[in-house]
Enzyme design. Structure first.
Site, PDB file in Angstrom:
ATOM      1  NE  ARG A 126      25.452  -3.513  17.806  1.00  0.00           N
ATOM      2  CZ  ARG A 126      26.743  -3.591  18.162  1.00  0.00           C
ATOM      3  NH1 ARG A 126      27.346  -2.562  18.703  1.00  0.00           N
ATOM      4  NH2 ARG A 126      27.399  -4.715  17.978  1.00  0.00           N
ATOM      5  CE  LYS A 148       4.032   0.566   9.134  1.00  0.00           C
ATOM      6  NZ  LYS A 148       2.859   0.068   8.382  1.00  0.00           N
ATOM      7  CD  GLU A 190      -0.044   5.612   0.087  1.00  0.00           C
ATOM      8  OE1 GLU A 190      -1.011   5.443   0.860  1.00  0.00           O
ATOM      9  OE2 GLU A 190       0.858   4.762  -0.073  1.00  0.00           O
ATOM     10  CE  LYS A 232       2.487   7.277   8.215  1.00  0.00           C
ATOM     11  NZ  LYS A 232       3.238   6.740   7.099  1.00  0.00           N
ATOM     12  CD  GLU A 242       0.779  -1.898  10.603  1.00  0.00           C
ATOM     13  OE1 GLU A 242       1.311  -0.921  10.063  1.00  0.00           O
ATOM     14  OE2 GLU A 242       0.436  -2.924  10.002  1.00  0.00           O
ATOM     15  NE  ARG A 246       2.608   3.252  11.072  1.00  0.00           N
ATOM     16  CZ  ARG A 246       3.781   3.836  11.142  1.00  0.00           C
ATOM     17  NH1 ARG A 246       4.383   3.987  12.297  1.00  0.00           N
ATOM     18  NH2 ARG A 246       4.378   4.281  10.045  1.00  0.00           N
ATOM     19  CG  ASN A 250      -0.567  -1.031   5.615  1.00  0.00           C
ATOM     20  OD1 ASN A 250       0.103  -0.394   4.805  1.00  0.00           O
ATOM     21  ND2 ASN A 250      -0.045  -1.599   6.680  1.00  0.00           N
ATOM     22  CG  HIS A 253      -1.044  -0.025   1.519  1.00  0.00           C
ATOM     23  ND1 HIS A 253      -2.021   0.941   1.467  1.00  0.00           N
ATOM     24  CD2 HIS A 253       0.142   0.651   1.501  1.00  0.00           C
ATOM     25  CE1 HIS A 253      -1.454   2.144   1.422  1.00  0.00           C
ATOM     26  NE2 HIS A 253      -0.159   1.995   1.440  1.00  0.00           N
ATOM     27  CG  HIS A 257       2.106  -4.085  -0.371  1.00  0.00           C
ATOM     28  ND1 HIS A 257       2.252  -4.141   0.996  1.00  0.00           N
ATOM     29  CD2 HIS A 257       2.393  -2.802  -0.703  1.00  0.00           C
ATOM     30  CE1 HIS A 257       2.605  -2.950   1.458  1.00  0.00           C
ATOM     31  NE2 HIS A 257       2.681  -2.119   0.447  1.00  0.00           N
ATOM     32  CG  HIS A 270       3.459   2.338  -3.017  1.00  0.00           C
ATOM     33  ND1 HIS A 270       3.267   1.063  -2.521  1.00  0.00           N
ATOM     34  CD2 HIS A 270       3.003   3.182  -2.042  1.00  0.00           C
ATOM     35  CE1 HIS A 270       2.733   1.134  -1.313  1.00  0.00           C
ATOM     36  NE2 HIS A 270       2.557   2.407  -0.999  1.00  0.00           N
TER      37      HIS A 270
HETATM   38  P1  NAD Z   1       9.813   7.078  -5.667  1.00  0.00           P
HETATM   39  O1  NAD Z   1      10.626   7.279  -4.484  1.00  0.00           O
HETATM   40  O2  NAD Z   1      10.192   5.991  -6.610  1.00  0.00           O
HETATM   41  O3  NAD Z   1       9.713   8.465  -6.457  1.00  0.00           O
HETATM   42  C1  NAD Z   1       8.959   8.511  -7.639  1.00  0.00           C
HETATM   43  C2  NAD Z   1       9.777   9.051  -8.822  1.00  0.00           C
HETATM   44  O4  NAD Z   1       9.830  10.472  -8.744  1.00  0.00           O
HETATM   45  C3  NAD Z   1      11.204   8.566  -8.873  1.00  0.00           C
HETATM   46  O5  NAD Z   1      11.573   8.379 -10.215  1.00  0.00           O
HETATM   47  C4  NAD Z   1      11.973   9.735  -8.281  1.00  0.00           C
HETATM   48  O6  NAD Z   1      13.318   9.785  -8.675  1.00  0.00           O
HETATM   49  C5  NAD Z   1      11.199  10.902  -8.833  1.00  0.00           C
HETATM   50  N1  NAD Z   1      11.255  12.141  -8.080  1.00  0.00           N
HETATM   51  C6  NAD Z   1      11.304  12.314  -6.743  1.00  0.00           C
HETATM   52  N2  NAD Z   1      11.170  13.608  -6.430  1.00  0.00           N
HETATM   53  C7  NAD Z   1      11.073  14.274  -7.590  1.00  0.00           C
HETATM   54  C8  NAD Z   1      10.894  15.635  -7.918  1.00  0.00           C
HETATM   55  N3  NAD Z   1      10.726  16.564  -6.993  1.00  0.00           N
HETATM   56  N4  NAD Z   1      10.871  15.995  -9.232  1.00  0.00           N
HETATM   57  C9  NAD Z   1      10.974  15.043 -10.188  1.00  0.00           C
HETATM   58  N5  NAD Z   1      11.097  13.730  -9.939  1.00  0.00           N
HETATM   59  C10 NAD Z   1      11.149  13.360  -8.660  1.00  0.00           C
HETATM   60  O7  NAD Z   1       8.284   6.786  -5.279  1.00  0.00           O
HETATM   61  P2  NAD Z   1       7.317   7.428  -4.173  1.00  0.00           P
HETATM   62  O8  NAD Z   1       5.973   7.333  -4.777  1.00  0.00           O
HETATM   63  O9  NAD Z   1       7.803   8.688  -3.670  1.00  0.00           O
HETATM   64  O10 NAD Z   1       7.423   6.366  -2.976  1.00  0.00           O
HETATM   65  C11 NAD Z   1       7.019   5.037  -3.138  1.00  0.00           C
HETATM   66  C12 NAD Z   1       7.730   4.190  -2.121  1.00  0.00           C
HETATM   67  O11 NAD Z   1       7.367   4.627  -0.817  1.00  0.00           O
HETATM   68  C13 NAD Z   1       7.392   2.728  -2.194  1.00  0.00           C
HETATM   69  O12 NAD Z   1       8.565   1.963  -2.127  1.00  0.00           O
HETATM   70  C14 NAD Z   1       6.538   2.477  -0.985  1.00  0.00           C
HETATM   71  O13 NAD Z   1       6.635   1.177  -0.495  1.00  0.00           O
HETATM   72  C15 NAD Z   1       7.074   3.480  -0.023  1.00  0.00           C
HETATM   73  N6  NAD Z   1       6.127   3.882   1.018  1.00  0.00           N
HETATM   74  C16 NAD Z   1       6.552   3.852   2.309  1.00  0.00           C
HETATM   75  C17 NAD Z   1       5.719   4.270   3.311  1.00  0.00           C
HETATM   76  C18 NAD Z   1       6.221   4.305   4.721  1.00  0.00           C
HETATM   77  O14 NAD Z   1       5.416   4.525   5.638  1.00  0.00           O
HETATM   78  N7  NAD Z   1       7.490   4.160   4.950  1.00  0.00           N
HETATM   79  C19 NAD Z   1       4.430   4.732   3.012  1.00  0.00           C
HETATM   80  C20 NAD Z   1       4.029   4.754   1.687  1.00  0.00           C
HETATM   81  C21 NAD Z   1       4.893   4.342   0.693  1.00  0.00           C
HETATM   82  N1  GLY Z   2       2.032   3.800   5.180  1.00  0.00           N
HETATM   83  C1  GLY Z   2       1.572   2.977   6.239  1.00  0.00           C
HETATM   84  C2  GLY Z   2       2.130   3.322   7.564  1.00  0.00           C
HETATM   85  O1  GLY Z   2       2.932   4.219   7.685  1.00  0.00           O
HETATM   86  O2  GLY Z   2       1.782   2.691   8.512  1.00  0.00           O
END
Ligand code: NAD
Ligand code: GLY
Length: 369
Positions: A126, A148, A190, A232, A242, A246, A250, A253, A257, A270
């Site tokens: 939890r 998030k 982003e 942010k 949100e 907030r 997006n 997005h 998405h 992404h």
């Molecule tokens: P990812 O986590 O898939 O990383 C991208 C690639 O880079 C992967 O292959 C990873 O293994 C590699 N990698 C990571 N760090 C590295 C480094 N230092 N050197 C070499 N390779 C490295 O993708 P991302 O773009 O980081 O994140 C995308 C995800 O984030 C999506 O799922 C998206 O929905 C999510 N997201 C969430 C929020 C939120 O607010 N929570 C906001 C934006 C995006």
């Molecule tokens: N990436 C969108 C949010 O954090 O709200």
């Protein structure tokens, strides 16, 4: 004694859930970054098969001075693995190591690892504390901040998750050195987003410094990460869950998405889907009178120069716009099946509103490759 804290921080002001984002080169190896962590017997580092060989040892060494036990679980790499099955590997590791409800999780990786680790932390016993250690540009400027957490469902992106804030975010800018160029561009998507929704001066700065950012000049990256986190933080502090403001984060997005789910998770990154989605959202804004064609052209040129796609992919050979609409209805902003878009109400100003299907269809028809 840890060294004095001498790196820039951005504060997320959320009452008893407040925390700092530390931003600097070399933080993984600095004592100061790991001072004042939540106390516990054990820590679990969650990372993936690409990041583990690069950075897990360094984090394990840093945490060995803080926790009696430091365990590591290595997940398969990729958006396609952001699902229940992979999430369960984190719970298997926690239970397998006998981790109690004080155990601290460390998300070492990009947004996929960060979102899954956060969701695991929100639900294990939890709720246990967690720390974000983002290693992609996208994760440093966006996903690690704001709480998030989620996994994907085959029918929709990030559909299952929770709001759950980390205890701290530690952005070591040195980790960006090993990032593939395509991933760097995805992070720029982003970063660019923050301009049209909130800060046109930042958009000017990105345009002026794009070459330096693409060349990974440390000062340019440091400023981009810090300013993105500040914007942010400002948004999240006003609307953590949100209920309104907030949603502007997006921008791009809703279309993005749909592209990710429609092509299959991982086909487009992404940040690529968001980049292209911002062009479509800007075009829709123009048709609704929010911005003019020159602004859309400017934004689109910047997105393309950052190395991101600006023409949307075909998702269906017979009714492409219909397929986009179908996918976009499964969106967390939708109300009763009505799609809500984040649109521009002028440069630097965003709002959330519905749009007539016919207009959305026209934008998709004109914007598809
Ligand atoms: P990812 O986590 O898939 O990383 C991208 C690639 O880079 C992967 O292959 C990873 O293994 C590699 N990698 C990571 N760090 C590295 C480094 N230092 N050197 C070499 N390779 C490295 O993708 P991302 O773009 O980081 O994140 C995308 C995800 O984030 C999506 O799922 C998206 O929905 C999510 N997201 C969430 C929020 C939120 O607010 N929570 C906001 C934006 C995006
Ligand atoms: N990436 C969108 C949010 O954090 O709200």
């Amino acid at each position: 004694m840890p060294k004095p804290i001498d790196y820039p921080t951005v504060h997320i002001a959320l009452a008893d859930r407040s925390y700092d984002i530390a931003i600097a080169a070399g933080l993984l190896g600095s004592d100061a970054a790991w001072a004042q962590l939540p106390r516990a017997h054990a820590a679990l580092i969650v990372t993936n098969s690409t990041v583990a060989p690069l950075y897990a040892k360094r984090l394990e060494q840093a945490l060995a001075g803080v926790y009696a036990q430091v365990h590591t679980v290595v997940l398969p790499d990729g958006e396609a693995y952001k699902n229940w099955e992979t999430l369960n590997l984190i719970f298997d590791a926690l239970l397998g190591h006998g981790c109690d409800r004080h155990t601290v999780l460390f998300a070492l990786g990009g947004g996929v690892v960060g979102d899954m680790t956060g969701f695991a932390a929100a639900s294990y016993m939890r709720g246990v504390p967690f720390v974000q250690v983002p290693t992609t540009l996208l994760a440093q400027v966006d996903s690690s901040v704001g709480g998030k957490t989620a996994i994907n469902h085959p029918l929709g992106k990030n559909m299952i998750g929770a709001f759950y804030q980390p205890e701290r975010v530690v952005c070591d800018l040195d980790t960006l050195v090993t990032l593939p160029q395509r991933e760097l561009s995805a992070g720029l998507g982003e970063i660019i987003k923050y301009g049209p929704i909130a800060d046109m001066a930042f958009l000017d700065w990105i345009e002026a410094n794009l070459v330096a950012l693409l060349a990974r000049e440390p000062q340019a990256l440091a400023h981009a990460v810090q300013r993105s986190c500040e914007i942010k933080a400002w948004v999240v502090a006003q609307d953590e869950r949100e209920t309104g403001l907030r949603a502007i984060l997006n921008f791009g997005h809703t279309f993005g998405h749909a592209i990710e789910a429609g092509l299959g998770y991982g086909a487009w990154l992404h940040g690529e889907a968001v980049g292209c989605g911002m062009v479509l959202a800007a075009q829709l804004s123009r048709r609704l009178g929010g911005v003019d064609g020159a602004f859309v052209q400017r934004l689109s040129a910047l997105i393309a120069a950052a190395g991101l796609p600006v023409r949307a992919p075909l998702l269906d050979a017979t009714d492409n716009a219909g397929r986009y609409l179908e996918l976009m209805r499964i969106d967390k902003k939708s109300v009763g099946g009505e799609i809500r878009f984040v649109l521009l109400d002028g440069p630097g100003r965003a709002l959330v509103r519905a749009a007539p299907d016919a207009l959305v269809r026209a934008v998709i028809d004109a914007g598809c490759a």
